[in-house]
Design a protein around this motif. Structure first.
Motif, mmCIF file in Angstrom:
data_model
loop_
_atom_site.group_PDB
_atom_site.id
_atom_site.type_symbol
_atom_site.label_atom_id
_atom_site.label_comp_id
_atom_site.label_asym_id
_atom_site.label_seq_id
_atom_site.Cartn_x
_atom_site.Cartn_y
_atom_site.Cartn_z
ATOM 1 N N GLY A 199 77.953 4.941 1.154
ATOM 2 C CA GLY A 199 78.804 5.183 -0.004
ATOM 3 C C GLY A 199 80.224 5.466 0.458
ATOM 4 O O GLY A 199 81.200 4.999 -0.133
ATOM 5 N N LYS A 200 80.348 6.216 1.565
ATOM 6 C CA LYS A 200 81.678 6.502 2.133
ATOM 7 C C LYS A 200 82.280 5.253 2.764
ATOM 8 O O LYS A 200 83.444 4.940 2.544
ATOM 9 C CB LYS A 200 81.567 7.601 3.201
ATOM 10 C CG LYS A 200 81.337 8.986 2.638
ATOM 11 C CD LYS A 200 81.702 10.060 3.669
ATOM 12 C CE LYS A 200 81.292 11.432 3.169
ATOM 13 N NZ LYS A 200 79.925 11.798 3.616
ATOM 14 N N GLU A 234 74.559 8.118 1.182
ATOM 15 C CA GLU A 234 75.702 8.997 1.476
ATOM 16 C C GLU A 234 76.623 8.343 2.490
ATOM 17 O O GLU A 234 77.836 8.229 2.293
ATOM 18 C CB GLU A 234 75.220 10.330 2.069
ATOM 19 C CG GLU A 234 74.879 11.415 1.084
ATOM 20 C CD GLU A 234 76.002 11.772 0.140
ATOM 21 O OE1 GLU A 234 77.194 11.628 0.510
ATOM 22 O OE2 GLU A 234 75.697 12.177 -0.991
ATOM 23 N N GLN A 270 75.253 6.087 -7.567
ATOM 24 C CA GLN A 270 74.440 7.291 -7.394
ATOM 25 C C GLN A 270 73.878 7.346 -5.970
ATOM 26 O O GLN A 270 73.406 6.341 -5.458
ATOM 27 C CB GLN A 270 73.260 7.276 -8.373
ATOM 28 C CG GLN A 270 73.668 7.204 -9.832
ATOM 29 C CD GLN A 270 74.204 8.531 -10.332
ATOM 30 O OE1 GLN A 270 73.621 9.572 -10.074
ATOM 31 N NE2 GLN A 270 75.329 8.492 -11.027
ATOM 32 N N ARG A 271 73.943 8.524 -5.383
ATOM 33 C CA ARG A 271 73.413 8.715 -4.018
ATOM 34 C C ARG A 271 72.060 9.426 -4.044
ATOM 35 O O ARG A 271 71.695 10.105 -3.106
ATOM 36 C CB ARG A 271 74.382 9.552 -3.186
ATOM 37 C CG ARG A 271 75.524 8.765 -2.526
ATOM 38 C CD ARG A 271 76.712 8.593 -3.419
ATOM 39 N NE ARG A 271 77.924 8.297 -2.640
ATOM 40 C CZ ARG A 271 79.030 7.788 -3.165
ATOM 41 N NH1 ARG A 271 79.096 7.484 -4.448
ATOM 42 N NH2 ARG A 271 80.091 7.577 -2.404
ATOM 43 N N ASP A 272 71.340 9.302 -5.140
ATOM 44 C CA ASP A 272 70.073 10.035 -5.277
ATOM 45 C C ASP A 272 68.844 9.130 -5.232
ATOM 46 O O ASP A 272 67.731 9.564 -5.539
ATOM 47 C CB ASP A 272 70.068 10.820 -6.598
ATOM 48 C CG ASP A 272 70.246 9.905 -7.806
ATOM 49 O OD1 ASP A 272 70.374 8.668 -7.618
ATOM 50 O OD2 ASP A 272 70.279 10.419 -8.936
ATOM 51 N N GLU A 329 82.623 3.929 -2.352
ATOM 52 C CA GLU A 329 82.043 3.784 -3.693
ATOM 53 C C GLU A 329 82.480 4.954 -4.564
ATOM 54 O O GLU A 329 82.639 6.077 -4.074
ATOM 55 C CB GLU A 329 80.515 3.756 -3.606
ATOM 56 C CG GLU A 329 79.959 2.614 -2.765
ATOM 57 C CD GLU A 329 80.177 1.239 -3.365
ATOM 58 O OE1 GLU A 329 80.599 1.155 -4.532
ATOM 59 O OE2 GLU A 329 79.936 0.248 -2.666
ATOM 60 N N GLY A 330 82.643 4.695 -5.845
ATOM 61 C CA GLY A 330 82.970 5.766 -6.783
ATOM 62 C C GLY A 330 81.720 6.489 -7.244
ATOM 63 O O GLY A 330 80.617 6.253 -6.755
ATOM 64 N N THR A 331 81.907 7.391 -8.206
ATOM 65 C CA THR A 331 80.783 8.207 -8.664
ATOM 66 C C THR A 331 79.736 7.391 -9.420
ATOM 67 O O THR A 331 78.613 7.843 -9.618
ATOM 68 C CB THR A 331 81.278 9.330 -9.599
ATOM 69 O OG1 THR A 331 82.166 8.742 -10.555
ATOM 70 C CG2 THR A 331 81.999 10.409 -8.828
ATOM 71 N N GLU A 332 80.101 6.150 -9.838
ATOM 72 C CA GLU A 332 79.102 5.331 -10.531
ATOM 73 C C GLU A 332 77.993 4.895 -9.575
ATOM 74 O O GLU A 332 76.915 4.508 -10.018
ATOM 75 C CB GLU A 332 79.750 4.119 -11.215
ATOM 76 C CG GLU A 332 80.153 2.968 -10.316
ATOM 77 C CD GLU A 332 81.414 3.250 -9.487
ATOM 78 O OE1 GLU A 332 82.054 4.309 -9.688
ATOM 79 O OE2 GLU A 332 81.745 2.416 -8.618
#
Ligand SMILES: [Fe+2]
Length: 287
Positions: free
Chosen positions: A104-105, A101, A114-116, A109-112
């Motif tokens: 990613g910010k 998370e 994954q933050r999971d 990063e785009g939605t590709e």
């Protein structure tokens, strides 16, 4: 149970990688591998990982796990390369999602992306256990340096990543996003609650004042007695001041931007550009 532990030291990043073997069989785990990276040329190289592959193959070992103690900020992980060559499942702490998370910010990063944590094969929670052949490993969540740091306790050996270093060097910095000296103090108490004779294998060594050779193995008993930051029963308030004051003087690690971009993807590179080339980002004035 006393696992066989073989260390591989990478002098370019002061990182220690480990092959941990079940002495009653051929199963092994690889902890905190290194993908060599020439920062000026942005060129990767697998020399360090190839030494581990050669060791695993020449000893007839089967790789069950490729473990990360955390998302490293000072070297790239060779986990996907090792997995391709040797097999095994890639594991890290479940709090990797917090790190994903945050960064990613930072890297927009785009939605590709994954933050999971789905880039990893296994996300470990505190108290989880796993096996390397017949040998059991237990997972301690030991955050503070980063939110996702784990200690892997395998038989009489604890792989502490960047929580504790050798007693004469002290402890890990706590000033990265999500880091906390108070949290690290409490995590270290969990490690020091293990039996005194527990072997401790640290994730880095930088030598220390008065020591001219690298070292990476110590014990819980030695850490309790001798660790210059936390030994002699140092109290939380004293530790926090010492750690926070020291962290305020530290620059960012040389490879933090490439390392985190790759390691938060379990060691995979970002998707290539339309022309097929892979690019890493350098976000300005973010760290
Ligand atoms: Fe680290």
């Amino acid at each position: 149970m006393k696992p066989d532990v073989t260390a591989f030291f990478d002098e370019a990043t002061n990182t220690v990688s480990y092959v941990v073997r079940d002495p009653s069989g051929s199963a092994c785990a690889i902890i905190d591998s290194v993908l060599d990276f020439d920062n000026a040329a942005a060129r990767t190289d697998t020399s360090s990982a190839d030494k581990i592959i050669e060791f695993v193959r020449s000893n007839g070992l089967s790789t069950e796990w490729i473990l990360e103690s955390h998302v490293h900020a000072d070297h790239l992980s060779a986990a996907p390369y090792l997995q391709e060559k040797l097999g095994g499942k890639i594991g890290i702490g479940a709090n990797i999602t917090t790190v994903q998370e945050t960064f990613g910010k930072v890297f927009n990063e785009g939605t590709e992306f994954q933050r999971d944590g789905s880039q990893f094969d296994k996300l470990f929670e505190d108290g989880d256990s796993f096996h390397i052949g017949q040998m059991r490993g237990d997972v301690l969540h030991t955050p503070g340096h980063t939110p996702a740091c784990l200690t892997y306790v395998i038989g009489d050996a604890a792989f502490v990543g960047d929580t504790l270093f050798m007693p004469d060097f002290g402890t890990a910095r706590c000033d990265f996003p999500g880091g906390s000296s108070e949290t690290l103090y409490n995590s270290i108490q969990k490690i020091l609650a293990l039996p005194d004779e527990t072997r401790i294998f640290v994730g880095h060594d930088y030598k220390a004042q008065g020591r001219d050779h690298y070292a990476w193995e110590t014990t819980v008993g030695e850490q309790k007695e001798l660790n210059i930051h936390i030994g002699h029963g140092r109290k939380l308030e004293d530790f926090r001041k010492l750690r926070d004051d020291r962290d305020a003087t530290l620059g960012m690690p040389r490879l933090i931007l490439p390392s985190i971009q790759v390691n938060m993807r379990a060691g995979n590179m970002p998707e290539p550009e339309p022309n097929g080339d892979i690019m890493l980002k350098l976000p300005l004035n973010k760290l």
